[in-house]
Design an enzyme around this catalytic site. Structure first.
Site, PDB file in Angstrom:
ATOM      1  N   ASP A  13      21.534  57.270  35.387  1.00 23.32           N
ATOM      2  CA  ASP A  13      22.123  56.324  34.406  1.00 23.32           C
ATOM      3  C   ASP A  13      21.374  55.937  33.354  1.00 23.32           C
ATOM      4  O   ASP A  13      20.086  56.344  33.385  1.00 23.32           O
ATOM      5  CB  ASP A  13      22.553  55.024  35.271  1.00 23.32           C
ATOM      6  CG  ASP A  13      23.401  53.919  34.532  1.00 23.32           C
ATOM      7  OD1 ASP A  13      24.275  54.537  33.407  1.00 23.32           O
ATOM      8  OD2 ASP A  13      23.351  52.880  34.725  1.00 23.32           O
ATOM      9  N   ARG A  14      21.854  55.658  32.255  1.00 28.81           N
ATOM     10  CA  ARG A  14      20.907  55.231  30.841  1.00 28.81           C
ATOM     11  C   ARG A  14      20.716  53.706  31.059  1.00 28.81           C
ATOM     12  O   ARG A  14      19.489  53.449  31.258  1.00 28.81           O
ATOM     13  CB  ARG A  14      21.837  55.465  29.790  1.00 28.81           C
ATOM     14  CG  ARG A  14      20.890  55.616  28.447  1.00 28.81           C
ATOM     15  CD  ARG A  14      21.556  55.494  27.015  1.00 28.81           C
ATOM     16  NE  ARG A  14      22.002  54.376  26.842  1.00 28.81           N
ATOM     17  CZ  ARG A  14      22.770  53.694  25.769  1.00 28.81           C
ATOM     18  NH1 ARG A  14      22.966  54.782  24.960  1.00 28.81           N
ATOM     19  NH2 ARG A  14      23.005  52.481  25.631  1.00 28.81           N
ATOM     20  N   ASP A  15      21.488  52.787  30.631  1.00 30.45           N
ATOM     21  CA  ASP A  15      21.038  51.409  30.663  1.00 30.45           C
ATOM     22  C   ASP A  15      20.665  50.745  32.092  1.00 30.45           C
ATOM     23  O   ASP A  15      21.506  50.978  33.057  1.00 30.45           O
ATOM     24  CB  ASP A  15      22.411  50.672  30.243  1.00 30.45           C
ATOM     25  CG  ASP A  15      22.795  51.374  28.681  1.00 30.45           C
ATOM     26  OD1 ASP A  15      21.788  51.722  27.913  1.00 30.45           O
ATOM     27  OD2 ASP A  15      24.027  51.097  28.841  1.00 30.45           O
ATOM     28  N   THR A  57      26.713  58.080  31.729  1.00 30.06           N
ATOM     29  CA  THR A  57      26.697  56.711  31.531  1.00 30.06           C
ATOM     30  C   THR A  57      27.871  56.362  30.718  1.00 30.06           C
ATOM     31  O   THR A  57      28.662  56.820  30.168  1.00 30.06           O
ATOM     32  CB  THR A  57      25.279  56.611  30.160  1.00 30.06           C
ATOM     33  OG1 THR A  57      25.672  55.249  29.806  1.00 30.06           O
ATOM     34  CG2 THR A  57      25.688  57.296  29.124  1.00 30.06           C
ATOM     35  N   ASN A  58      28.436  55.144  31.259  1.00 29.98           N
ATOM     36  CA  ASN A  58      29.447  54.384  30.792  1.00 29.98           C
ATOM     37  C   ASN A  58      28.968  53.785  29.596  1.00 29.98           C
ATOM     38  O   ASN A  58      28.172  53.071  29.354  1.00 29.98           O
ATOM     39  CB  ASN A  58      30.086  53.325  31.704  1.00 29.98           C
ATOM     40  CG  ASN A  58      30.782  53.926  33.051  1.00 29.98           C
ATOM     41  OD1 ASN A  58      31.154  55.124  33.152  1.00 29.98           O
ATOM     42  ND2 ASN A  58      30.910  53.174  33.972  1.00 29.98           N
ATOM     43  N   GLN A  59      29.864  54.088  28.433  1.00 30.89           N
ATOM     44  CA  GLN A  59      29.568  53.364  26.997  1.00 30.89           C
ATOM     45  C   GLN A  59      30.964  52.533  26.596  1.00 30.89           C
ATOM     46  O   GLN A  59      31.400  53.096  25.433  1.00 30.89           O
ATOM     47  CB  GLN A  59      29.119  54.365  25.995  1.00 30.89           C
ATOM     48  CG  GLN A  59      27.604  54.942  26.397  1.00 30.89           C
ATOM     49  CD  GLN A  59      26.451  53.701  26.407  1.00 30.89           C
ATOM     50  OE1 GLN A  59      26.531  52.813  25.543  1.00 30.89           O
ATOM     51  NE2 GLN A  59      25.689  53.781  27.539  1.00 30.89           N
ATOM     52  N   ARG A  60      31.440  51.676  27.227  1.00 34.17           N
ATOM     53  CA  ARG A  60      32.782  50.744  27.070  1.00 34.17           C
ATOM     54  C   ARG A  60      32.457  50.258  25.440  1.00 34.17           C
ATOM     55  O   ARG A  60      33.485  49.933  25.034  1.00 34.17           O
ATOM     56  CB  ARG A  60      32.735  49.992  28.158  1.00 34.17           C
ATOM     57  CG  ARG A  60      33.955  49.049  27.880  1.00 34.17           C
ATOM     58  CD  ARG A  60      34.060  48.121  29.144  1.00 34.17           C
ATOM     59  NE  ARG A  60      35.145  47.294  28.764  1.00 34.17           N
ATOM     60  CZ  ARG A  60      35.102  45.819  29.104  1.00 34.17           C
ATOM     61  NH1 ARG A  60      34.006  45.407  29.449  1.00 34.17           N
ATOM     62  NH2 ARG A  60      35.893  45.124  28.638  1.00 34.17           N
ATOM     63  N   LYS A 107      32.599  56.098  35.283  1.00 38.92           N
ATOM     64  CA  LYS A 107      31.906  55.931  36.408  1.00 38.92           C
ATOM     65  C   LYS A 107      32.546  54.313  37.193  1.00 38.92           C
ATOM     66  O   LYS A 107      32.838  53.497  36.342  1.00 38.92           O
ATOM     67  CB  LYS A 107      30.508  55.757  36.494  1.00 38.92           C
ATOM     68  CG  LYS A 107      29.867  56.849  36.026  1.00 38.92           C
ATOM     69  CD  LYS A 107      28.001  56.854  36.181  1.00 38.92           C
ATOM     70  CE  LYS A 107      27.761  55.645  35.298  1.00 38.92           C
ATOM     71  NZ  LYS A 107      26.404  55.467  35.011  1.00 38.92           N
ATOM     72  N   ASP A 133      21.315  51.686  38.437  1.00 35.76           N
ATOM     73  CA  ASP A 133      20.800  50.487  38.544  1.00 35.76           C
ATOM     74  C   ASP A 133      21.825  49.449  39.107  1.00 35.76           C
ATOM     75  O   ASP A 133      21.493  48.282  39.496  1.00 35.76           O
ATOM     76  CB  ASP A 133      20.570  49.763  37.188  1.00 35.76           C
ATOM     77  CG  ASP A 133      21.413  49.694  36.469  1.00 35.76           C
ATOM     78  OD1 ASP A 133      22.539  50.498  36.401  1.00 35.76           O
ATOM     79  OD2 ASP A 133      21.530  48.597  35.603  1.00 35.76           O
TER      80      ASP A 133
END
Length: 137
Positions: A13-15, A57-60, A107, A133
């Protein structure tokens, strides 16, 4: 006893895994992106084990118009360049820019993971791991 099948992709995951999550939950510009301590070192260690490293990564924030896909791509380009300077390699980034419930790629869905497995022939879900995370990852 059968030999263990080696892991071939580590999904990150990124964040919250690569960078700190800001208070509002969204990194909207490069100057808000802060690497977590020792991330480059951890990625280098995984690189030495010959794992493919794929960010999923989710980038909403794109759907919410907090930042554009172009701005997101700039953040990712800078992130990859900084990691490369530190001798750490990420092989690919897959992201979902959509609103909750509006797509198949967000995700905890698996479309982004399947897309990554398709991009790297010879890889398999059962030989991959996810580092996130949250349980959603």
């Amino acid at each position: 006893m059968a030999a263990a099948v080696p892991c071939n992709i580590v999904f990150l995951d990124r964040d919250g895994v690569i960078n700190r999550k800001p208070g509002n939950g969204y990194v909207t510009r490069w100057d808000e992106f802060v690497f977590l301590p020792r991330v480059a070192e951890a990625i280098r260690l995984l690189n030495r084990r010959d794992y493919r490293l794929v960010v999923v990564t989710n980038q909403r924030g794109v759907a919410l118009k907090l930042y554009s896909e172009q701005e997101l791509n700039t953040i990712h380009t800078r992130m990859l360049a900084e990691l490369d300077t530190a001798g750490a390699r990420v092989d690919a980034i897959f992201y979902c820019p959509h609103e909750n419930g509006s797509c198949q790629c967000r995700k905890p869905g698996v479309k982004l993971f399947r897309d990554a497995l398709t991009r790297f022939p010879g890889s398999a879900a059962e030989r991959s791991i996810v580092i996130g995370d949250s349980a959603r990852d």
